[in-house]
Write an enzyme that holds these catalytic residues in place. Sequence first.
Site, PDB file in Angstrom:
ATOM      1  N   ARG A 269       7.125  -0.963  55.472  1.00 29.78           N
ATOM      2  CA  ARG A 269       8.567  -0.579  55.002  1.00 29.78           C
ATOM      3  C   ARG A 269       8.186   0.113  53.361  1.00 29.78           C
ATOM      4  NH1 ARG A 269       8.359  -2.797  50.326  1.00 29.78           N
ATOM      5  NH2 ARG A 269      10.140  -1.932  50.133  1.00 29.78           N
TER       6      ARG A 269
ATOM      7  N   ALA B  95       9.389   4.083  51.333  1.00 28.93           N
ATOM      8  CA  ALA B  95       9.108   5.351  51.826  1.00 28.93           C
ATOM      9  C   ALA B  95       7.694   6.131  51.845  1.00 28.93           C
ATOM     10  CB  ALA B  95       9.963   6.339  50.827  1.00 28.93           C
TER      11      ALA B  95
ATOM     12  N   ASP C 208      13.884   6.781  48.272  1.00 25.93           N
ATOM     13  CA  ASP C 208      13.514   7.441  49.715  1.00 25.93           C
ATOM     14  C   ASP C 208      13.574   8.819  50.063  1.00 25.93           C
ATOM     15  OD1 ASP C 208      14.163   4.492  49.807  1.00 25.93           O
ATOM     16  OD2 ASP C 208      13.288   5.015  51.736  1.00 25.93           O
TER      17      ASP C 208
ATOM     18  N   ASN D 206      18.300   5.898  47.640  1.00 28.00           N
ATOM     19  CA  ASN D 206      17.464   4.413  47.568  1.00 28.00           C
ATOM     20  C   ASN D 206      18.303   3.292  47.965  1.00 28.00           C
ATOM     21  OD1 ASN D 206      14.782   3.441  46.402  1.00 28.00           O
ATOM     22  ND2 ASN D 206      16.039   2.357  44.935  1.00 28.00           N
ATOM     23  N   LYS D 207      17.339   2.088  48.096  1.00 29.60           N
ATOM     24  CA  LYS D 207      18.042   1.019  48.500  1.00 29.60           C
ATOM     25  C   LYS D 207      19.592   0.880  48.348  1.00 29.60           C
ATOM     26  CE  LYS D 207      16.470  -1.336  51.016  1.00 29.60           C
ATOM     27  NZ  LYS D 207      16.885  -1.037  52.368  1.00 29.60           N
TER      28      LYS D 207
HETATM   29  O1  MRU Z   1      14.436  -0.543  53.564  1.00 25.54           O
HETATM   30  P1  MRU Z   1      13.245  -0.325  52.749  1.00 25.54           P
HETATM   31  O2  MRU Z   1      12.565  -1.505  52.507  1.00 25.54           O
HETATM   32  O3  MRU Z   1      12.124   0.618  53.415  1.00 25.54           O
HETATM   33  O4  MRU Z   1      13.654   0.503  51.488  1.00 25.54           O
HETATM   34  C1  MRU Z   1      12.549   0.584  50.272  1.00 25.54           C
HETATM   35  C2  MRU Z   1      13.211   1.398  49.286  1.00 25.54           C
HETATM   36  O5  MRU Z   1      14.626   1.399  48.962  1.00 25.54           O
HETATM   37  C3  MRU Z   1      12.264   1.684  48.063  1.00 25.54           C
HETATM   38  O6  MRU Z   1      12.848   1.885  46.945  1.00 25.54           O
HETATM   39  C4  MRU Z   1      11.866   2.942  48.452  1.00 25.54           C
HETATM   40  O7  MRU Z   1      11.498   3.297  49.678  1.00 25.54           O
HETATM   41  C5  MRU Z   1      10.645   3.599  47.406  1.00 25.54           C
HETATM   42  S1  MRU Z   1       9.265   2.706  47.887  1.00 25.54           S
HETATM   43  C6  MRU Z   1       7.891   3.254  46.806  1.00 25.54           C
END
Ligand code: MRU
Length: 350
Positions: free
Chosen positions: A45, A47, A236, A246-247
């Site tokens: 997981r 991005a 993301d 983002n998350k």
């Molecule tokens: O659902 P996830 O764990 O894939 O979400 C990840 C995030 O939100 C990260 O902050 C984002 O992908 C950046 S990772 C360098």
Amino acid sequence: MIHTLEWTDHGVRFLDQTKLPTEETYVICSTPEQVADAICTMIVRGAPAIGVAAAMGIALAAKNSAAESPDELKDEIDHAGELIAKTRPTAVNLFWAIQRMKEKLEQVRTQPVAHIKHALIEEAQRMHAEDIAANQAMGRHGATLMPSSGGVLTHCNAGALATAGYGTALGVIRAAVEQGKRIHVYADETRPFLQGARLTAWELMKDGIPTTVISDNMAGAMMRQGKIGAIVVGADRIAANGDVANKIGTYTVAVLAREHRIPFYVAAPISTVDLACPDGSKIPIEQRNVIEISHIGGKQIVPDGVSIENPAFDVTPAKYLAAIITERGIARAPYPESLAALAGKTKVEV
Ligand code: MRU
């Protein structure tokens, strides 16, 4: 060294992030279908990591192919791309990576099938190496923005585990620490999937970077108590106007940061910038299974039949950002101009 994902002779090897922090186990995927499943189930997981995983999934389709002509191989690659594109909708890196693999195929399409296969496998490995180099460059740019000492808050996991290595937001923190800055990381636990508690804390502990895990609802109080000097998160997808997906929970942190006059930084590679997306309202937000909310560690915590929502991401409007840190430099408002200028710059070579 954390090996999030790697190309091996047997297939793509993933560190299984669903098992961390208690078990460090690896999963080998030898088909694009298995890679798609690993992305959906969050074995891999983050991005940039799912972008590289997508490229490697397509490279597996090439490796396994019995196609006798370039056209036949192209059909198989397109099919693998369609399958992987259906896994997670928000991180644009996934679609960027699939597109780049298709462009590679077009470049070598007149060559014999064996040569095309080799070129696709090499391209996926190049994307892995480029991602690490981009994160290190991002770290060098972003470290200058970090305080010389004190608390830095992050949300979710934007570290080595979310990338091919080193990390975006955590790469900035790592680089600052390597430069001698005495940073103490506050990691939001990041309900419901607990990327902060399980993954960020795990990888920072491995590096010996002082870390305190807090539950998401403590972030405001920590800011008010003066414990946080800066905030850095990943992304993301970044729209052309600088809005950032983002998350889930990132938006809340950004609004709190504004109230407390704490700089809020986003660190992401240029592959996360989607210039075709005009603003955050157009970013597709993944809705995940409600069981992630209704259960913790297999134990039910909400009554049967109650309504639940589980959006995996939120959008932070560009007006809350102090800067966007990329491998090509730092973008500041107005973002339509600064992001377009950075996207047009020469890429970082490995
Ligand atoms: O659902 P996830 O764990 O894939 O979400 C990840 C995030 O939100 C990260 O902050 C984002 O992908 C950046 S990772 C360098």
